[in-house]
Structure formats: C-alpha cells, structure tokens
Design an enzyme around this catalytic site. Structure first.
Site, PDB file in Angstrom:
ATOM      1  N   SER A   1      -2.876  -4.209   2.988  1.00  0.00           N
ATOM      2  CA  SER A   1      -2.480  -4.230   1.587  1.00  0.00           C
ATOM      3  C   SER A   1      -1.773  -5.525   1.244  1.00  0.00           C
ATOM      4  O   SER A   1      -1.356  -6.269   2.122  1.00  0.00           O
ATOM      5  CB  SER A   1      -1.570  -3.052   1.280  1.00  0.00           C
ATOM      6  OG  SER A   1      -0.395  -3.124   2.058  1.00  0.00           O
TER       7      SER A   1
ATOM      8  N   ASN B   1       5.841   2.063  -0.600  1.00  0.00           N
ATOM      9  CA  ASN B   1       6.319   0.817   0.016  1.00  0.00           C
ATOM     10  C   ASN B   1       5.309  -0.327  -0.069  1.00  0.00           C
ATOM     11  O   ASN B   1       5.347  -1.270   0.725  1.00  0.00           O
ATOM     12  CB  ASN B   1       6.712   1.049   1.485  1.00  0.00           C
ATOM     13  CG  ASN B   1       7.747   2.136   1.641  1.00  0.00           C
ATOM     14  OD1 ASN B   1       8.728   2.168   0.896  1.00  0.00           O
ATOM     15  ND2 ASN B   1       7.528   3.045   2.584  1.00  0.00           N
ATOM     16  N   ARG B   2       4.415  -0.241  -1.055  1.00  0.00           N
ATOM     17  CA  ARG B   2       3.391  -1.273  -1.267  1.00  0.00           C
ATOM     18  C   ARG B   2       2.434  -1.410  -0.082  1.00  0.00           C
ATOM     19  O   ARG B   2       1.711  -2.398   0.018  1.00  0.00           O
ATOM     20  CB  ARG B   2       4.041  -2.632  -1.582  1.00  0.00           C
ATOM     21  CG  ARG B   2       4.826  -2.653  -2.891  1.00  0.00           C
ATOM     22  CD  ARG B   2       3.913  -2.370  -4.078  1.00  0.00           C
ATOM     23  NE  ARG B   2       4.596  -2.513  -5.348  1.00  0.00           N
ATOM     24  CZ  ARG B   2       5.135  -1.503  -6.041  1.00  0.00           C
ATOM     25  NH1 ARG B   2       5.076  -0.274  -5.549  1.00  0.00           N
ATOM     26  NH2 ARG B   2       5.711  -1.718  -7.203  1.00  0.00           N
ATOM     27  N   LEU B   3       2.415  -0.436   0.819  1.00  0.00           N
ATOM     28  CA  LEU B   3       1.469  -0.430   1.928  1.00  0.00           C
ATOM     29  C   LEU B   3       0.270   0.428   1.523  1.00  0.00           C
ATOM     30  O   LEU B   3       0.050   1.529   2.021  1.00  0.00           O
ATOM     31  CB  LEU B   3       2.139   0.103   3.201  1.00  0.00           C
ATOM     32  CG  LEU B   3       3.263  -0.772   3.757  1.00  0.00           C
ATOM     33  CD1 LEU B   3       3.900  -0.116   4.969  1.00  0.00           C
ATOM     34  CD2 LEU B   3       2.741  -2.163   4.124  1.00  0.00           C
TER      35      LEU B   3
ATOM     36  N   LYS C   1       7.103   0.747  -9.617  1.00  0.00           N
ATOM     37  CA  LYS C   1       6.617   2.124  -9.610  1.00  0.00           C
ATOM     38  C   LYS C   1       6.298   2.497  -8.173  1.00  0.00           C
ATOM     39  O   LYS C   1       5.738   1.691  -7.431  1.00  0.00           O
ATOM     40  CB  LYS C   1       5.359   2.248 -10.474  1.00  0.00           C
ATOM     41  CG  LYS C   1       4.781   3.659 -10.549  1.00  0.00           C
ATOM     42  CD  LYS C   1       3.515   3.674 -11.389  1.00  0.00           C
ATOM     43  CE  LYS C   1       2.981   5.080 -11.599  1.00  0.00           C
ATOM     44  NZ  LYS C   1       2.683   5.786 -10.344  1.00  0.00           N
TER      45      LYS C   1
END
Length: 214
Positions: free
Chosen positions: A214, A191-193, A9
């Site tokens: 993160s 971007n999962r950051l 997601k």
C-alpha cells in the site's frame, strides 16, 4: 494556504485477501459492483473516471457512465469528435477508475479503447430517451460556443425539425469498449496499510495475480 493535514479517515469496513480470489478480474469486479449497488448507498455506482492522454500531451480525466461490462471489456458512449474521442483516436491507451467511498473500495483498469460495432451503438442509442438523443445530436461536444442560449436554440430548432420522426444515431456518436490489460483492486484498511491486488493479462490470456504494498 489552506491546511488539510487533519483530514483523516480510518478505513476498516472490509478486507481483500488472496483466499478464494477468482482467476478472472471481471468476476471480482462483478461481485464488488453489485455489492456496492445493493448495499453501498451509492447513487450512480456506474460512474467512473476515464483518463486519456490529450493531443496537447497532458493527461485528462473526466467522469462518464459505464453502460455495459463483460469478459470482453467495459463500454461507455460519447461523441467521437469530442476531446476524449480525439485523444483516444491518437492514443487508445486509457485508464478507468471507480471509487466507492461508502465501501472504501477503488478499482483501476488500464486497457485499450476500441469503437464498438455500429449495431451496438445503434441499439443503445435507440434505448435512450428522446431528450438524450436530441442532446447528443445538438452538442458539438468540447467545442467553444457563444452562450447557453445558443445551445438551447439549437435544441429547440432540432425538436421542431424532428417532431414526430424517428431520431437516428449520428455517426459521430457511439460507444467504446475498453479491453482490460491490468485491473487493480484496492480495499481500504486501518493504518493506511491497504489491500491492493493487481491482475495483469498474460500472453496466453490468463491473468497474473499479485499483491502490491500500500
């Protein structure tokens, strides 16, 4: 084995920046809580996970409902003789967590759980529906029982015994306040950051604010 590798997601609804961060995490918790309540479409915004260290040495997490919060801490109610109650008595260090997926937000609170004053527990118990009051008395929470019928029969018997009478709070049931020592706010980002801001309570009762990777 079920492969969940493709479960992904993108998080892009908001951001959490140092600009205008409040000095106290409760102010930010309050802001986020009511934003989720008013705009997040969450049925029970006050549902939170309480994690304890059990008497068997294992951590255990379960969902309970937050009933009050203030600068002093976060209050929930339970059976003091339950598994979580016994765990807290042995080790009052607990963790609370909220995950509001619709707003892509998470809050993790580490703190010490302390029983609230009897009058606070009494006042909350008195505000509950009679069915909930009776349920709290009937249930020896976390203990093994022979069947659902056993529980229903106990409830029916108590209903008959207390019909027309005031239902008083049992001494084995009441509230805990979790006094926060660390509060981490997580805002999902692309971007999962993700944004992670941590507040840590200092010896002078001020809060140290840091950004985490993160």
């Amino acid at each position: 084995m079920e492969d969940l590798s493709d479960y992904r997601k993108s998080y892009d609804k908001s951001e959490l920046l140092e600009t205008n961060l409040p000095e106290d995490p409760i102010n930010l918790f309050n802001k986020w809580f009511f934003e989720v309540k008013d705009f997040g479409g969450v049925d029970e915004v006050n549902a939170m996970t309480v994690s304890t260290i059990g008497l068997d040495g294992f951590p255990k997490a379960r969902v309970v409902l937050l009933k009050q919060f203030s600068y002093e801490g976060f209050i929930f109610y339970t059976n003091y003789n339950s598994e979580k109650g016994k765990a807290i008595e042995a080790n009052p260090n607990v963790c609370l967590s909220f995950f509001w997926h619709s707003m892509e937000r998470q809050i993790i609170i580490k703190g010490k759980a302390v029983k609230v004053a009897d009058n606070i527990s009494d006042n909350y118990f008195d505000s509950r529906p009679n069915g909930s009051k009776l349920g709290a008395i009937v249930s020896n929470q976390s203990e093994v029982i022979p069947s659902r019928e056993y529980l229903d029969n106990k409830l029916k018997q108590l209903e008959d015994e207390l019909s027309g009478k005031e239902i008083l709070r049992p001494k084995f049931w009441g509230g805990y306040i979790v006094e926060p020592q660390e509060v981490e706010f997580w805002q999902g980002r692309p971007n999962r950051l993700h944004d992670r801001i941590r507040y840590q309570l200092q010896s002078d009762q001020s809060w140290k604010i840091e950004r985490l990777s993160s």
